[in-house]
Design an enzyme around this catalytic site. Structure first.
Site, short mmCIF file in Angstrom:
data_model
loop_
_atom_site.label_atom_id
_atom_site.label_comp_id
_atom_site.label_asym_id
_atom_site.label_seq_id
_atom_site.Cartn_x
_atom_site.Cartn_y
_atom_site.Cartn_z
N HIS A 44 0.82 -1.21 0.00
CA HIS A 44 0.00 0.00 0.00
C HIS A 44 0.86 1.27 0.00
CE1 HIS A 44 -3.94 -1.91 0.30
NE2 HIS A 44 -3.36 -2.80 1.09
N GLY A 136 -7.04 -14.21 -9.29
CA GLY A 136 -7.66 -13.59 -8.12
C GLY A 136 -7.00 -13.95 -6.81
N SER A 140 -1.38 -11.19 -9.03
CA SER A 140 -1.48 -10.31 -10.19
C SER A 140 -1.59 -11.02 -11.54
CB SER A 140 -0.34 -9.30 -10.21
OG SER A 140 -0.82 -8.13 -10.81
N SER A 141 -2.55 -11.91 -11.60
CA SER A 141 -2.88 -12.49 -12.90
C SER A 141 -3.38 -11.39 -13.83
CB SER A 141 -3.94 -13.58 -12.76
OG SER A 141 -5.18 -13.04 -12.35
N ASP A 186 2.38 -3.62 -10.22
CA ASP A 186 2.19 -4.93 -10.85
C ASP A 186 2.63 -4.93 -12.31
OD1 ASP A 186 1.01 -5.22 -8.42
OD2 ASP A 186 -1.01 -5.65 -9.17
N TYR A 236 -10.37 -0.48 -0.64
CA TYR A 236 -9.21 0.06 -1.35
C TYR A 236 -9.38 1.55 -1.64
CZ TYR A 236 -5.50 0.36 -4.86
OH TYR A 236 -4.39 0.74 -5.58
P1 ADP Z 1 -5.16 -10.97 -9.31
O1 ADP Z 1 -4.61 -9.94 -10.24
O2 ADP Z 1 -4.60 -10.85 -7.94
O3 ADP Z 1 -5.02 -12.36 -9.82
P2 ADP Z 1 -7.61 -9.63 -9.95
O4 ADP Z 1 -8.97 -9.68 -9.39
O5 ADP Z 1 -6.92 -8.31 -10.05
O6 ADP Z 1 -6.72 -10.68 -9.15
O7 ADP Z 1 -7.63 -10.22 -11.43
C1 ADP Z 1 -8.23 -11.45 -11.68
C2 ADP Z 1 -9.10 -11.35 -12.91
O8 ADP Z 1 -8.28 -11.13 -14.07
C3 ADP Z 1 -9.85 -12.64 -13.22
O9 ADP Z 1 -11.04 -12.72 -12.50
C4 ADP Z 1 -10.08 -12.49 -14.71
O10 ADP Z 1 -11.17 -11.63 -14.96
C5 ADP Z 1 -8.82 -11.79 -15.18
N1 ADP Z 1 -7.81 -12.75 -15.69
C6 ADP Z 1 -6.56 -12.90 -15.26
N2 ADP Z 1 -5.91 -13.86 -15.97
C7 ADP Z 1 -6.79 -14.33 -16.87
C8 ADP Z 1 -6.75 -15.33 -17.89
N3 ADP Z 1 -5.67 -16.08 -18.12
N4 ADP Z 1 -7.87 -15.53 -18.61
C9 ADP Z 1 -8.97 -14.80 -18.39
N5 ADP Z 1 -9.07 -13.88 -17.44
C10 ADP Z 1 -8.01 -13.62 -16.69
MG MG Z 2 -4.92 -7.82 -10.07
#
Ligand code: ADP
Ligand code: MG
Length: 393
Positions: A44, A136, A140-141, A186, A236
């Protein structure tokens, strides 16, 4: 017990096979990948123009695809996310609304990246997305998807190749299309990370320093609490607002410019909650710089202590931890050979990160598993490299 993920080449070949099944007539011509990240310390602080110290993970999002003579854009994800359709079709031209956020939600990240892409004249294309970053989970997907997609687009229609512009475009995508007013960390680390290094990012000057982190006697363990407390969603933005209020009450642009002495002097005129939020941020910025120095010197004990202080501050002052994350950190700290442990990411669930001696890894995993009231997932990780193109030859 320890979750193993497919490596980038396995993901690439899966995505290519999928692409071939779906679009047999036109083989893919480009591929790219970008990593997820874990933040070692500096939580943060990014939106307060402070320092952060993340590293890129060996978990990546891969995008494979190519231009098409057909109409519009088609993107298919292999992710088994929620109940959303995995395929999306939209147009690059027309009234411009086709790039507006909508459903499926996951495609908003992709549309946002296209919208903010920094070269005009993208061709119509098709793409398949495959990822080993847990969705999720606080790793940081979302940024890895944005940055991988941007890197893929760079091959269809090159931009000027300037990396900071790419980072900012991907951050914008998350702001405007996913509705998440995230900081810069990220996307920054997903673009700039170097293998075997953590990355100290100054979120004000946007300068970064790679800090070596490749000691074979060390392990970085991520423990997923597999908990995500669904709060109102306002936490947030509320914390961001409180930080802005604290800075402006002290006559500064951001908390980066406020010292602890100045904060203490102004304590009486600040609301207690705002005071505590500000104190976390100001001390966390200092801790992060100190932690990077400790890492450079190989002072892992000091680094570990700073991690624990960071966790305690997030728990008590910033109030973004939860029972499950506290349990995981306490359990990790009971194991001999563990230097430090803390929650990582926004909070209220997600993961902890633990720095420990390599020989202690099995003991640590067993102990955490025994002590944790939920069901954890473990990832043993190494600092990995940032976004890159992948050869299809
Ligand atoms: P984090 O970044 O911590 O994983 P977030 O809530 O910020 O969590 O992001 C997750 C979201 O990003 C998922 O719910 C989806 O909508 C999207 N996402 C991430 N990677 C993919 C993927 N490979 N395919 C489809 N959607 C994705
Ligand atoms: Mg994220």
């Amino acid at each position: 017990m320890v979750t193993k993920f497919p490596d980038v080449w396995t993901l690439l070949s899966d995505a290519r096979r999928r692409y071939g099944e779906l679009f047999a007539e036109e083989p893919p011509q480009a591929a790219a990948c970008a990593p997820g990240r874990v933040n070692l310390i500096g939580e943060h602080t990014d939106y307060n123009q402070g320092f952060v110290l993340p590293m890129a993970l060996p978990f990546v999002t891969v995008v494979v695809g190519g231009p098409t003579s057909g109409q519009g854009v088609t993107v298919v994800t292999a992710a088994e996310d929620a109940d959303e359709p995995r395929r999306v079709d939209f147009s690059l031209t027309g009234d411009g609304c086709s790039l507006s956020p909508g459903l499926p939600r996951w495609a908003n990240y992709v549309k946002g990246v296209i919208q903010h892409y920094r070269a005009p004249g993208l061709p119509n294309f098709r793409a398949v997305v495959a990822s080993s970053v847990p969705l999720g989970g606080g790793l940081s997907s979302s940024a890895s998807l944005e940055v991988a997609f941007y890197t893929f687009l760079q091959q269809l229609k090159p931009d000027n190749g300037e990396k900071l512009g790419k980072v900012l475009a991907c951050q914008q995508a998350e702001h405007t299309h996913a509705g998440v007013p995230c900081g810069i960390m990220d996307q920054f680390v997903s673009v700039f990370a170097r293998e075997g290094h953590a990355l100290l990012i100054d979120c004000r000057s946007l300068e970064a320093t790679s800090v070596p982190l490749a000691d074979p006697s060390l392990v970085i363990l991520i423990t997923n609490s597999n908990i995500k407390h669904s709060l109102t969603g306002s936490e947030y933005p509320t914390r961001r607002r409180h930080c802005e209020q604290a800075a402006s009450a002290l006559g500064k642009d951001s908390l980066r410019d406020v010292t602890i002495k100045e904060l203490e002097e102004a304590k009486e005129k600040l609301d207690d909650v705002i005071y505590r939020r500000a104190r976390h941020v100001i001390e966390e910025i200092q801790r992060t710089v100190q932690a990077a120095e400790a890492l450079k010197k190989g002072s892992y004990k000091e680094f570990g202590q700073l991690m624990v202080e960071s966790h305690n501050s997030l728990r008590d002052l910033y109030e973004v931890s939860c029972k499950e994350l506290d349990e995981l950190v306490s359990a990790a700290m009971e194991v001999e050979g563990v230097f430090g442990s803390r929650m990582t990411g926004g909070g209220f669930g997600g993961c902890t990160v633990t720095l420990l001696q390599a020989h202690a890894i099995d003991k640590a995993i067993l102990h955490i598993q025994e002590k944790y009231s939920g069901t954890p997932t473990f990832y043993v990780t190494t600092p990995s490299e940032g976004s890159r193109t992948l050869s299809l030859i």
